[in-house]
Write an enzyme that holds these catalytic residues in place. Structure first.
Site, short mmCIF file in Angstrom:
data_model
loop_
_atom_site.label_atom_id
_atom_site.label_comp_id
_atom_site.label_asym_id
_atom_site.label_seq_id
_atom_site.Cartn_x
_atom_site.Cartn_y
_atom_site.Cartn_z
N ARG A 191 -4.16 1.20 6.19
CA ARG A 191 -5.37 1.85 5.67
C ARG A 191 -5.73 3.07 6.52
O ARG A 191 -6.12 4.11 5.99
CB ARG A 191 -6.54 0.87 5.63
CG ARG A 191 -7.81 1.55 5.13
CD ARG A 191 -8.90 0.59 4.76
NE ARG A 191 -10.13 1.29 4.40
CZ ARG A 191 -11.22 0.71 3.95
NH1 ARG A 191 -11.25 -0.61 3.80
NH2 ARG A 191 -12.29 1.41 3.66
N ARG A 222 -8.67 -6.89 5.87
CA ARG A 222 -8.98 -6.38 7.21
C ARG A 222 -8.67 -7.34 8.36
O ARG A 222 -8.66 -6.91 9.51
CB ARG A 222 -10.46 -5.98 7.26
CG ARG A 222 -10.80 -4.76 6.43
CD ARG A 222 -12.28 -4.49 6.42
NE ARG A 222 -13.00 -5.53 5.68
CZ ARG A 222 -14.33 -5.62 5.63
NH1 ARG A 222 -15.07 -4.75 6.30
NH2 ARG A 222 -14.91 -6.57 4.93
N ASP A 245 -9.51 -3.02 -6.52
CA ASP A 245 -10.95 -3.18 -6.33
C ASP A 245 -11.60 -3.37 -7.69
O ASP A 245 -11.17 -2.78 -8.69
CB ASP A 245 -11.55 -1.96 -5.63
CG ASP A 245 -12.98 -2.21 -5.19
OD1 ASP A 245 -13.90 -1.87 -5.97
OD2 ASP A 245 -13.18 -2.75 -4.10
N TYR A 289 -23.42 -2.95 -10.06
CA TYR A 289 -23.01 -1.77 -9.30
C TYR A 289 -23.20 -0.49 -10.12
O TYR A 289 -23.63 0.54 -9.59
CB TYR A 289 -21.54 -1.90 -8.88
CG TYR A 289 -21.30 -2.90 -7.79
CD1 TYR A 289 -21.44 -2.57 -6.45
CD2 TYR A 289 -20.91 -4.21 -8.09
CE1 TYR A 289 -21.21 -3.49 -5.44
CE2 TYR A 289 -20.68 -5.15 -7.10
CZ TYR A 289 -20.82 -4.78 -5.77
OH TYR A 289 -20.60 -5.70 -4.78
N ARG A 320 -9.17 -12.42 -0.95
CA ARG A 320 -9.10 -11.31 0.02
C ARG A 320 -8.04 -11.55 1.08
O ARG A 320 -8.17 -11.09 2.22
CB ARG A 320 -10.46 -11.05 0.68
CG ARG A 320 -11.52 -10.52 -0.28
CD ARG A 320 -12.80 -10.22 0.46
NE ARG A 320 -13.88 -9.86 -0.47
CZ ARG A 320 -15.16 -9.88 -0.15
NH1 ARG A 320 -15.54 -10.25 1.06
NH2 ARG A 320 -16.08 -9.55 -1.03
#
Length: 352
Positions: free
Chosen positions: A50, A41, A87, A161, A37
């Site tokens: 973003r 962020r 993703d 998921y 990652r």
């Protein structure tokens, strides 16, 4: 950047690509580095981009922007590896499942539950095309010393998921289905394997030089279920990729595997294994196959703490894997509140 002399590695793995050299078995004095990652962020430039795009999926499907996000941490930190920005849920989306992102809550899928025979899904693998274009754009801009990594989620994690429609603490919906109707659940896993091979092969054809399989929820399964739903599907993906792309290394990352780590390494045939932060690296070095490259396993919270905490952890990891091919990385993804100067200090400490 670190380098290691070699005369017998594939052409793409020679001295100019330290990370790829390690994946092929080299043991440089200074381990190459990237962080899971690393594009995300904790970087202000990512947050700005973003916000401009209006959402996560919009960012992934704008190839120029996704390429920019992939390259941002390389410009700032000079890592030895670039990880494609995308993703893991692009695979179920391409399999025909509705995907969206709830602000502040993360990804959502239309849950399969009683529809796990897949009759409700109409695959559209053109949904991979924007990701392949991102790969091509990154490849064209990447420093030649940097190894370009593609990735996908492993079938067990993806299935959790798809069945529940979102992440959960215990992956209970998928586990119940796996126990209660293994034939139907197996059909879902097989379909994910097929889609994942298509996806990773396309990334490789577009320009990635190694791929990683993320099994983020591998730790939630009992030993017999782990063998059936983690080891076997990942082995199928590795075997099929090796037929198509024999020189492309595959990194397996079964987070939470714990005592089953060595079984995973031997059973899947991965070329390298990621080790999460809960694993004693000295134990891992003792039980894993000799010479198997290892990636990890710095605690992301140690990086947030910085200073002596991260230095002691790095020293312990490097001592454990001395003499084994090793890529220094986190034991899981970098956290959003990680100070940028702590990442800079980590790089200086490892390379310094």
């Amino acid at each position: 950047m670190s380098s290691v002399p070699s005369t017998d590695l594939p052409a793409t793995a020679r001295v100019e690509k330290p990370l790829l050299s390690v994946l092929h078995g080299a043991c440089p004095a200074v381990p190459p580095m990237w962080l899971m990652r690393q594009a995300g962020r904790y970087l202000p430039e990512y947050r700005a981009l973003r916000a401009d795009k209006g959402g996560f999926l919009e960012l992934v499907y704008d190839s120029a922007s996704a390429a920019e996000v992939t390259l941002q941490p390389l410009r700032r930190f000079g890592f030895d590896g670039a990880i494609l920005f995308s993703d893991i849920l692009i695979v179920p989306y391409a399999m025909g499942q509705k995907l969206w992102f709830e602000t502040g809550e993360g990804p959502r899928l239309a849950p399969l539950l009683a529809e796990t025979d897949l009759s409700v899904l109409t695959p559209d693998f053109s949904r991979f095309d924007a990701v392949y274009e991102t790969v091509r754009q990154v490849k064209a801009a990447l420093d030649p010393s940097v190894t370009f990594l593609g990735f996908a989620g492993s079938p067990w994690t993806i299935s959790t998921y798809m069945v529940a429609g979102q992440g959960s603490k215990d992956q209970g919906a998928a586990r119940r289905l796996a126990y209660g109707d293994p034939a139907r659940f197996g059909a879902l896993i097989d379909a994910i394997v097929d889609a994942t091979v298509i996806y990773l092969s396309g990334q490789i054809q577009a320009g990635v030089e190694a791929v990683q399989l993320f099994d983020s929820w591998a730790g939630s399964l009992s030993p017999l279920q782990f063998e059936r739903w983690v080891i076997q599907p990942n082995a199928a993906i590795v075997n099929r990729l090796k037929v198509l792309h024999p020189d492309i290394p595959v990194i397996g990352f079964p987070k939470g595997a714990g005592a089953k780590l060595a079984d995973y390494a031997r059973g899947t045939g991965v070329d390298a294994i990621g080790v999460d932060e809960t694993v004693d690296p000295h134990w891992a070095n003792a039980v894993l196959p000799k010479g198997l490259p290892v990636q990890g396993n710095l605690d992301p919270l140690a990086l947030i703490a910085g200073g002596k905490a991260v230095e002691d952890a790095v020293d312990n990891i490097r001592a454990a894997f001395a003499g084994r091919p090793h890529i220094l990385n986190l034991g899981h993804g970098i956290l959003p509140d990680t100070p940028i100067d702590h990442v800079e200090a980590l790089i200086t400490y490892v390379r310094g």
